[in-house]
Design a protein around this motif. Structure first.
Motif, PDB file in Angstrom:
ATOM      1  N   GLY A 205       0.809  -1.219   0.000  1.00 23.19           N
ATOM      2  CA  GLY A 205       0.000   0.000   0.000  1.00 23.19           C
ATOM      3  C   GLY A 205       0.839   1.264   0.000  1.00 23.19           C
ATOM      4  O   GLY A 205       1.969   1.278   0.505  1.00 23.19           O
ATOM      5  N   SER A 206       0.284   2.340  -0.545  1.00 22.67           N
ATOM      6  CA  SER A 206       1.031   3.602  -0.658  1.00 22.67           C
ATOM      7  C   SER A 206       1.316   4.236   0.695  1.00 22.67           C
ATOM      8  O   SER A 206       2.263   5.026   0.829  1.00 22.67           O
ATOM      9  N   VAL A 207       0.511   3.913   1.718  1.00 22.14           N
ATOM     10  CA  VAL A 207       0.753   4.466   3.058  1.00 22.14           C
ATOM     11  C   VAL A 207       1.175   3.365   4.034  1.00 22.14           C
ATOM     12  O   VAL A 207       1.054   3.521   5.248  1.00 22.14           O
ATOM     13  N   ALA A 273     -10.406   7.179  -1.469  1.00 20.00           N
ATOM     14  CA  ALA A 273     -10.139   8.316  -0.577  1.00 20.00           C
ATOM     15  C   ALA A 273     -10.109   9.623  -1.354  1.00 20.00           C
ATOM     16  O   ALA A 273     -10.373  10.696  -0.799  1.00 20.00           O
ATOM     17  N   LYS A 274      -9.806   9.557  -2.645  1.00 18.73           N
ATOM     18  CA  LYS A 274      -9.773  10.756  -3.486  1.00 18.73           C
ATOM     19  C   LYS A 274     -11.152  11.164  -3.986  1.00 18.73           C
ATOM     20  O   LYS A 274     -11.279  12.187  -4.661  1.00 18.73           O
ATOM     21  N   SER A 275     -12.171  10.378  -3.660  1.00 20.27           N
ATOM     22  CA  SER A 275     -13.519  10.696  -4.118  1.00 20.27           C
ATOM     23  C   SER A 275     -14.245  11.573  -3.098  1.00 20.27           C
ATOM     24  O   SER A 275     -13.825  11.695  -1.949  1.00 20.27           O
ATOM     25  N   ASP A 276     -15.353  12.137  -3.543  1.00 18.04           N
ATOM     26  CA  ASP A 276     -16.091  13.062  -2.681  1.00 18.04           C
ATOM     27  C   ASP A 276     -16.846  12.342  -1.558  1.00 18.04           C
ATOM     28  O   ASP A 276     -17.247  12.984  -0.586  1.00 18.04           O
ATOM     29  N   CYS A 319      -7.732  23.986  -3.498  1.00 17.55           N
ATOM     30  CA  CYS A 319      -8.240  22.630  -3.682  1.00 17.55           C
ATOM     31  C   CYS A 319      -8.603  22.042  -2.328  1.00 17.55           C
ATOM     32  O   CYS A 319      -8.153  22.519  -1.283  1.00 17.55           O
ATOM     33  N   CYS A 320      -9.420  21.002  -2.374  1.00 13.99           N
ATOM     34  CA  CYS A 320      -9.801  20.296  -1.154  1.00 13.99           C
ATOM     35  C   CYS A 320      -8.894  19.084  -0.986  1.00 13.99           C
ATOM     36  O   CYS A 320      -8.599  18.382  -1.960  1.00 13.99           O
ATOM     37  N   GLU A 321      -8.427  18.839   0.225  1.00 14.57           N
ATOM     38  CA  GLU A 321      -7.570  17.690   0.520  1.00 14.57           C
ATOM     39  C   GLU A 321      -8.182  16.858   1.640  1.00 14.57           C
ATOM     40  O   GLU A 321      -8.945  17.357   2.458  1.00 14.57           O
ATOM     41  N   ARG A 322      -7.791  15.575   1.668  1.00 16.99           N
ATOM     42  CA  ARG A 322      -8.305  14.671   2.698  1.00 16.99           C
ATOM     43  C   ARG A 322      -7.145  13.937   3.375  1.00 16.99           C
ATOM     44  O   ARG A 322      -6.194  13.527   2.710  1.00 16.99           O
ATOM     45  N   MET A 323      -7.233  13.776   4.683  1.00 16.26           N
ATOM     46  CA  MET A 323      -6.247  12.997   5.422  1.00 16.26           C
ATOM     47  C   MET A 323      -6.421  11.519   5.089  1.00 16.26           C
ATOM     48  O   MET A 323      -7.522  10.975   5.180  1.00 16.26           O
ATOM     49  N   TYR A 324      -5.313  10.882   4.669  1.00 15.73           N
ATOM     50  CA  TYR A 324      -5.350   9.470   4.293  1.00 15.73           C
ATOM     51  C   TYR A 324      -4.219   8.746   5.017  1.00 15.73           C
ATOM     52  O   TYR A 324      -3.075   9.218   5.015  1.00 15.73           O
ATOM     53  N   THR A 349      -0.915  11.025   5.244  1.00 15.49           N
ATOM     54  CA  THR A 349      -0.611  12.067   4.270  1.00 15.49           C
ATOM     55  C   THR A 349      -1.902  12.739   3.831  1.00 15.49           C
ATOM     56  O   THR A 349      -3.001  12.191   3.997  1.00 15.49           O
ATOM     57  N   TRP A 350      -1.775  13.930   3.292  1.00 12.44           N
ATOM     58  CA  TRP A 350      -2.925  14.644   2.733  1.00 12.44           C
ATOM     59  C   TRP A 350      -2.946  14.421   1.231  1.00 12.44           C
ATOM     60  O   TRP A 350      -1.941  14.605   0.555  1.00 12.44           O
ATOM     61  N   ILE A 351      -4.089  14.007   0.708  1.00 13.87           N
ATOM     62  CA  ILE A 351      -4.217  13.760  -0.728  1.00 13.87           C
ATOM     63  C   ILE A 351      -5.363  14.608  -1.275  1.00 13.87           C
ATOM     64  O   ILE A 351      -6.308  14.933  -0.552  1.00 13.87           O
ATOM     65  N   PRO A 352      -5.296  15.004  -2.538  1.00 12.41           N
ATOM     66  CA  PRO A 352      -6.362  15.851  -3.097  1.00 12.41           C
ATOM     67  C   PRO A 352      -7.650  15.073  -3.324  1.00 12.41           C
ATOM     68  O   PRO A 352      -7.621  13.894  -3.675  1.00 12.41           O
ATOM     69  N   VAL A 353      -8.767  15.744  -3.102  1.00 14.43           N
ATOM     70  CA  VAL A 353     -10.066  15.188  -3.474  1.00 14.43           C
ATOM     71  C   VAL A 353     -10.290  15.580  -4.934  1.00 14.43           C
ATOM     72  O   VAL A 353     -10.468  16.753  -5.255  1.00 14.43           O
TER      73      VAL A 353
END
Length: 397
Positions: A205-207, A273-276, A319-324, A349-353
């Motif tokens: 996984g990336s994280v 996680a990148k979805s709304d 832009c909007c970001e989400r904690m992942y 990490t914070w990733i863009p929505v």
């Protein structure tokens, strides 16, 4: 789907989607939970009495459809699980994923009692200790059905398979998913211990930092090649567990490649996680014309709708970001254990929505159809049969 039952002749009838899509023998006691209005028979029908063990040994189950009740009119699900991550899935958004044809798994950050109640219709994650508690307290006796994921990082523990076998031999109303595994021989253990689904992949996984911290890792390509060898070496009557590729599947082409290579399902976290519709903490990242970066975090006292227009003249972009984060990270462990953290093997990490969930579903479906047209496959089974591949580099196929 129609289900075929044979006792010398073939009879066809319809059942809710919670039942498996193709069944040859069916013990009549399994129908005692259905009311008459749920069963619509076409023609005459005769029950075929078969012991459950005999059923499992003589049945090939094509599990293209996820076996739980639907809340929408959609009959099909993509072979895609939503990873049980607290930054992606919660009780409130599970219906959103199901509406688009994806299969969510509720993570372990809810009370044991809440998850026991929810697992009758949806996949729910439990720890190994909680799973042993389910067995010891004979909880399956009180439920019509249970969909259980034993959510542990190390799927090579003897106790996992010992209790899985005990429970599956005692109760017919439990669908069981285990993992994760990083050695193909563990798939053989899943077969002999009556596991229904197994997650394959550790550290990809990336994280997830398990690979760099422990050295434990396995290529998803190598794993499915070896698992397929094990399948070919076992009797055709074996009830093979469904295989789920899990870890590092962060693009649509990787999702499709895993399915084409032979995986029955893929498990995805970051793309959702990148979805709304994901549930992780959000913030707004603002870049000014002087290249200063301002972060606006969620705060019920702040009306961002009024704040942003006041800053319009100075905003270059936002832009909007989400904690992942991974569930083995410090944040993930705190979320499911109430603040107890043991040797974190992940990061946050914070990733863009970037998109709406509905748009992602449309893009994935269109891409999958396009891949199948290139290969000349009419369905997913043909996609696996007709796919050939070669290593193009150390990381790409």
């Amino acid at each position: 789907k129609n289900i075929l039952v044979t006792d010398g002749e073939t009879y066809t009838f319809k059942l809710p989607v919670m039942m498996r899509s193709r069944i040859i023998y069916m013990p009549s006691e399994m129908f005692s939970h259905f009311s008459k209005d749920e069963l619509v028979f076409e023609g005459e029908f005769k029950f075929v009495e078969r012991p459950f063990r005999d059923l499992m040994e003589n049945t090939y189950i094509d599990d293209t459809y996820i076996p739980y009740k639907q809340e929408t009119n959609k009959k099909d699900f993509f072979p895609v699980f939503v990873s049980p991550m607290t930054s992606v899935v919660n009780k409130e958004n599970m219906c959103e994923f199901k509406k688009e044809g994806f299969i969510p798994i509720l993570p372990r950050n809810y009370s044991f009692e809440d998850r026991i109640e929810l697992c009758k219709n949806d996949w729910v994650a439990f720890s190994l200790q909680e799973f042993i508690q389910i067995y010891d307290e004979k909880i399956p006796l009180t439920k019509y059905h249970m969909y259980i994921l034993i959510d542990i990082a190390n799927g090579h523990i003897d106790k996992l398979y010992t209790y899985s076998r005990k429970l599956k031999e005692k109760y017919q109303n439990v669908t069981l998913m285990v993992g994760n595994i990083a050695h193909p021989n563990m798939y053989w253990l899943c077969c002999v211990n009556h596991i229904d689904y197994v997650r394959v992949g550790i550290g990809g996984g990336s994280v997830c930092t398990t690979s760099v911290q422990t050295g434990i890792h396995a290529s998803l390509v190598w794993m499915i090649e070896e698992i397929n060898k094990i399948k070919r070496s076992m009797p055709v009557s074996t009830c093979f567990p469904q295989v789920i590729a899990d870890g590092g599947i962060n693009t649509i082409d990787r999702m499709i490649k895993c399915i084409a290579l032979g995986y029955d399902y893929v498990m995805v976290g970051k793309l959702f996680a990148k979805s709304d519709k994901a549930c992780g903490e959000q913030r707004v990242k603002i870049t000014t014309h002087s290249n200063d970066v301002i972060y606006l975090y969620e705060d019920p006292k702040v009306d961002f709708g009024k704040l942003l227009p006041d800053m319009t003249g100075d905003i270059k972009n936002f832009c909007c970001e989400r904690m992942y984060y991974g569930m083995a990270s410090e944040e993930g462990q705190n979320a499911i254990s109430g603040g107890i953290c043991k040797n974190p093997e992940g990061i946050s990490t914070w990733i863009p929505v970037e998109y709406k969930l509905k748009e992602f579903r449309k893009k994935f479906e269109a891409s999958l159809r396009s891949t199948m047209s290139y290969i000349g496959a009419n369905d997913l089974h043909e996609l696996k049969l007709k796919t050939t591949y070669l290593p193009m580099s150390q990381t790409e196929f």
